[in-house]
Design an enzyme around this catalytic site. Structure first.
Site, PDB file in Angstrom:
ATOM      1  N   LYS A 183      61.153  21.374   8.324  1.00  0.00           N
ATOM      2  CA  LYS A 183      60.080  21.041   9.048  1.00  0.00           C
ATOM      3  C   LYS A 183      59.480  22.643   9.458  1.00  0.00           C
ATOM      4  O   LYS A 183      60.588  23.450   9.385  1.00  0.00           O
ATOM      5  CB  LYS A 183      60.073  20.121  10.116  1.00  0.00           C
ATOM      6  CG  LYS A 183      61.229  20.488  11.239  1.00  0.00           C
ATOM      7  CD  LYS A 183      61.415  19.365  12.346  1.00  0.00           C
ATOM      8  CE  LYS A 183      62.617  19.431  13.157  1.00  0.00           C
ATOM      9  NZ  LYS A 183      63.766  18.506  12.930  1.00  0.00           N
ATOM     10  N   ASP A 206      64.446  27.122  17.338  1.00  0.00           N
ATOM     11  CA  ASP A 206      64.447  27.748  15.745  1.00  0.00           C
ATOM     12  C   ASP A 206      63.175  27.590  15.067  1.00  0.00           C
ATOM     13  O   ASP A 206      63.217  27.805  13.626  1.00  0.00           O
ATOM     14  CB  ASP A 206      65.648  27.277  15.088  1.00  0.00           C
ATOM     15  CG  ASP A 206      65.497  25.490  14.684  1.00  0.00           C
ATOM     16  OD1 ASP A 206      64.836  25.066  15.688  1.00  0.00           O
ATOM     17  OD2 ASP A 206      65.989  25.148  13.804  1.00  0.00           O
ATOM     18  N   ASP A 240      59.543  25.217  19.168  1.00  0.00           N
ATOM     19  CA  ASP A 240      61.068  25.167  19.697  1.00  0.00           C
ATOM     20  C   ASP A 240      61.950  26.279  19.310  1.00  0.00           C
ATOM     21  O   ASP A 240      61.592  27.414  18.551  1.00  0.00           O
ATOM     22  CB  ASP A 240      61.842  24.078  19.179  1.00  0.00           C
ATOM     23  CG  ASP A 240      62.445  23.880  17.779  1.00  0.00           C
ATOM     24  OD1 ASP A 240      61.707  24.584  16.715  1.00  0.00           O
ATOM     25  OD2 ASP A 240      63.139  23.280  17.541  1.00  0.00           O
ATOM     26  N   SER A 286      68.683  24.287  17.784  1.00  0.00           N
ATOM     27  CA  SER A 286      67.257  24.065  17.648  1.00  0.00           C
ATOM     28  C   SER A 286      66.797  24.096  19.276  1.00  0.00           C
ATOM     29  O   SER A 286      66.861  25.209  19.684  1.00  0.00           O
ATOM     30  CB  SER A 286      67.169  22.286  17.305  1.00  0.00           C
ATOM     31  OG  SER A 286      65.771  22.103  17.103  1.00  0.00           O
ATOM     32  N   HIS A 287      66.299  22.947  19.772  1.00  0.00           N
ATOM     33  CA  HIS A 287      65.702  22.774  20.968  1.00  0.00           C
ATOM     34  C   HIS A 287      66.823  22.525  22.308  1.00  0.00           C
ATOM     35  O   HIS A 287      66.109  22.574  23.297  1.00  0.00           O
ATOM     36  CB  HIS A 287      64.558  21.605  20.897  1.00  0.00           C
ATOM     37  CG  HIS A 287      65.489  20.238  20.637  1.00  0.00           C
ATOM     38  ND1 HIS A 287      65.781  20.232  19.091  1.00  0.00           N
ATOM     39  CD2 HIS A 287      65.776  19.343  21.251  1.00  0.00           C
ATOM     40  CE1 HIS A 287      66.278  18.981  19.097  1.00  0.00           C
ATOM     41  NE2 HIS A 287      66.683  18.554  20.323  1.00  0.00           N
ATOM     42  N   ASP A 334      61.185  25.148  13.948  1.00  0.00           N
ATOM     43  CA  ASP A 334      60.770  24.158  13.037  1.00  0.00           C
ATOM     44  C   ASP A 334      59.893  22.981  13.726  1.00  0.00           C
ATOM     45  O   ASP A 334      59.211  22.133  12.935  1.00  0.00           O
ATOM     46  CB  ASP A 334      62.003  23.397  12.339  1.00  0.00           C
ATOM     47  CG  ASP A 334      63.150  23.011  13.170  1.00  0.00           C
ATOM     48  OD1 ASP A 334      62.828  22.949  14.343  1.00  0.00           O
ATOM     49  OD2 ASP A 334      64.134  22.555  12.663  1.00  0.00           O
ATOM     50  N   ARG A 335      59.928  22.915  14.947  1.00  0.00           N
ATOM     51  CA  ARG A 335      59.118  21.720  15.656  1.00  0.00           C
ATOM     52  C   ARG A 335      57.653  22.567  16.304  1.00  0.00           C
ATOM     53  O   ARG A 335      57.544  23.697  16.213  1.00  0.00           O
ATOM     54  CB  ARG A 335      59.719  21.278  16.985  1.00  0.00           C
ATOM     55  CG  ARG A 335      61.100  20.661  16.749  1.00  0.00           C
ATOM     56  CD  ARG A 335      61.648  19.995  17.914  1.00  0.00           C
ATOM     57  NE  ARG A 335      62.679  19.118  17.512  1.00  0.00           N
ATOM     58  CZ  ARG A 335      63.260  18.364  18.210  1.00  0.00           C
ATOM     59  NH1 ARG A 335      62.954  17.961  19.418  1.00  0.00           N
ATOM     60  NH2 ARG A 335      64.302  17.797  17.643  1.00  0.00           N
TER      61      ARG A 335
HETATM   62  C1  G1P Z   1      66.448  14.823  16.849  1.00  0.00           C
HETATM   63  C2  G1P Z   1      65.274  14.120  16.496  1.00  0.00           C
HETATM   64  C3  G1P Z   1      64.934  13.964  14.799  1.00  0.00           C
HETATM   65  C4  G1P Z   1      65.071  15.526  14.423  1.00  0.00           C
HETATM   66  C5  G1P Z   1      66.582  16.125  14.884  1.00  0.00           C
HETATM   67  C6  G1P Z   1      66.513  17.633  14.590  1.00  0.00           C
HETATM   68  O1  G1P Z   1      67.516  13.997  16.191  1.00  0.00           O
HETATM   69  O2  G1P Z   1      65.047  12.663  16.841  1.00  0.00           O
HETATM   70  O3  G1P Z   1      64.022  13.506  14.496  1.00  0.00           O
HETATM   71  O4  G1P Z   1      65.186  15.552  12.987  1.00  0.00           O
HETATM   72  O5  G1P Z   1      66.494  16.025  16.262  1.00  0.00           O
HETATM   73  O6  G1P Z   1      65.506  18.403  15.013  1.00  0.00           O
HETATM   74  P1  G1P Z   1      68.309  12.846  17.029  1.00  0.00           P
HETATM   75  O7  G1P Z   1      68.770  13.720  18.502  1.00  0.00           O
HETATM   76  O8  G1P Z   1      67.450  12.047  17.571  1.00  0.00           O
HETATM   77  O9  G1P Z   1      69.461  12.400  16.312  1.00  0.00           O
HETATM   78 ZN    ZN Z   2      64.273  22.915  15.650  1.00  0.00          ZN
END
Ligand code: G1P
Ligand code: ZN
Length: 544
Positions: A377, A280, A278, A113-114, A282-283
């Site tokens: 998302k 991948d 982000d 992801s990010h 989804d954000r």
């Molecule tokens: C974080 C975000 C959560 C999101 C997840 C995946 O998770 O807070 O809302 O679904 O990334 O993108 P966390 O690191 O808080 O467990």
């Molecule tokens: Zn992501």
């Protein structure tokens, strides 16, 4: 071609977190580490023979290597067909869309992801089920249990597949279709939004937008959709080339990490609309001219304006938000007379609500918004939703949000992250807070009186499953609250997240700076949780 069965030993740390198994690249490069986890996924799937699997990732370092391994393992595990994105690229929402469309048994999405990428960065493997959504807890638990016992994996000895052009191949008896990464997803977007109205807006000469793909997966999608189909001028999409290390950046669309975009949107001659996504895809982050829309407000505004958008014009079945997300959307749901569900953090908890038709829109404070069009998302979906609203209302982003606050009141909201703190201290902090919960209700803390204090537990209204210890909440009689939880996606030490929220109905006070409006709550949160004592930190690393 030779089917091989390779002996292996289990790793003890393959427990999927909030969003799949996420580790550093060097961890994934350990001998058999990836293979073990993939075999654990295949072993926990019933009825996989001859079925279709979707495969792709966000293009980060190790994506291509992992895809070749997974293809050969899929062939050895009797999968019938794999649909793989060209160049190994599939955004998370596009993968979800393709799983649903192709009646696949699921998909493997390679992404952290990010989190930053590159040889020393992070990598990740997510498994999505046939509804296109992240595997629910019972599936991830089964995968984890299997990973602790695994003693062999199966792989086909074969040459690599050419991922760089669309085409059909065979690996043993398994078909491999290298597919266009954007096409199905683009078609789905056209079915939901008024592309003609958005095109008119983007080509009117009176409206400028800037999309920052942060050198991550949405670049190719955003170019085709915004600059191609919607006629926005070339250059509307910046940092649009997916790079294995995201150009050294942190592909997280927030005010800290999307700094190029923030400079443009808060500078002179700023465009009317800015957005980022982000790693991948989804954000999303939404900006107006010198104006930031919090993700919690964004969900509320989309909900209130959904009837303006073709795909949602007939109304919403309900909405859902993660527990730490602000209650702004609750007020809109109340007004619309629809249900609003509060779920634990993580998109997987929305899946049942969407499948059961209980919710249409969902969102998280962590820059995630989506709907029942897929089961993830979806960053570009949120951008298109905003563009559609802007095209219809012909007002600025800021005016739309200020109007919204006037109608519903403003939920001041902020998240303070303490990243990479020592795990032991972070766990002690949570334990000590938990120990205090029973005594807090009724107590006066500074200007606040505690209304409730608990460790959030969720009973899924569809399947009755219970998820406990999902974050500590302390709510006050004036409607403000604070939430504490530890991240389930970090890969180094622990990350403490503190979520702060207060409600202001009086529109003459809506101009106040968020951190100032929340300052007494922030001080109180530090005191109640003894953040300094347990983490050794004087201040958060990231404030969003
Ligand atoms: C974080 C975000 C959560 C999101 C997840 C995946 O998770 O807070 O809302 O679904 O990334 O993108 P966390 O690191 O808080 O467990
Ligand atoms: Zn992501």
């Amino acid at each position: 071609m030779n089917l091989q069965t390779i002996a292996t030993k289990p790793f003890s740390d393959q427990k999927p977190g909030t969003s799949g198994l996420r580790k550093s690249v060097p961890d994934f490069q350990k001998e058999n580490y990836l293979e073990n986890f993939i075999q654990a996924i295949f072993d926990s799937l019933e009825d996989k023979a001859g079925k279709t699997l979707v495969l792709g990732g966000d293009g980060r370092y190790y994506n291509r290597t992992a895809i070749q391994v997974i293809l050969k393992m899929a062939a050895a595990n009797e999968i019938g067909k794999v649909l793989v994105g060209c160049g190994g690229i599939l955004s998370t929402p596009a993968a979800s869309c393709i799983i649903r469309e192709s009646d696949a048994l699921g998909g493997i999405i390679l992404s952290a992801s990010h989190n930053p990428g590159g040889p020393e960065g992070d990598f990740g493997v997510k498994f999505n089920t046939s509804n296109g959504g992240p595997a629910p807890e019972k599936v991830t638990k089964a995968i984890f249990e299997r990973s602790k016992a695994i003693d062999e994996y199966k792989i086909l000895e074969a040459a690599d597949i050419n991922l760089d052009r669309v085409g059909s191949f065979k690996l043993g008896t398994m078909a491999v279709e290298v597919i266009d990464s954007v096409e199905s997803y683009g078609t789905l977007m056209r079915s939901l939004f008024d592309f003609t109205a958005i095109r008119n807006l983007l080509t009117s000469g009176k409206f400028r937008m800037c999309m920052d793909s942060l050198h991550a997966v949405t670049g190719p999608y955003a170019r085709v959709i915004f600059e191609g189909q919607l006629g926005a001028p070339a250059g509307t999409v910046q940092n649009g080339e997916p790079l294995e290390d995201f150009g050294g950046g942190h592909p997280d669309p927030n005010l800290v990490y999307a700094h190029d975009l923030v400079e443009i949107m808060f500078g002179d001659h700023a465009p009317d609309f800015g957005a980022a996504s982000d790693g991948d895809g989804d954000r999303n982050m939404i900006l107006g001219q010198r104006f930031f829309v919090t993700p919690s407000d964004s969900l509320a505004v989309l909900t209130a304006n959904a009837k303006l958008v073709p795909g949602y014009k007939d109304g919403l079945a309900g909405v859902a938000r993660s527990m730490p997300t602000s209650a702004a959307v609750d007020r809109v749901a109340d007004d619309l007379g629809i249900d609003c569900y509060e779920t634990p953090t993580g998109w997987k908890f929305f899946g049942n609500l969407l499948d059961a038709g209980k919710a249409t829109l969902c969102g998280e404070e962590s820059f995630g918004t989506g709907s029942n069009h897929v089961r993830e998302k979806d960053g570009l979906w949120a951008v298109l939703f905003w563009l559609n609203i802007l095209a219809v209302r012909q007002e600025s982003v800021e005016d739309i949000v200020r109007d919204h606050w006037k109608a519903y009141g403003r939920n001041f909201y902020s998240r303070h992250d303490y990243e990479e703190v020592a795990s032991a201290g972070a766990n002690q902090l949570m334990d000590s807070l938990r120990a205090k919960l029973g005594d807090l209700p009724g107590q006066k803390l500074g200007q606040y009186e505690v209304k409730y204090a608990d460790d959030f537990s969720y009973t899924d209204p569809v399947d009755g499953s219970v998820s406990e210890q999902q974050g500590i909440r302390i709510g006050f009689t004036d409607g403000s609250r604070m939430v504490f939880r530890l991240s389930g996606t970090g890969t180094k030490g622990a990350t403490l997240r503190v979520y702060l929220e207060s409600y202001e109905p009086d529109s003459s006070k809506h101009d106040e700076d968020t951190q100032e409006a929340l300052s007494s709550l922030i001080t109180l949160a530090e005191e109640v949780a003894q953040i300094r004592e347990f983490t050794g930190r004087d201040e958060p690393t990231v404030i969003t």
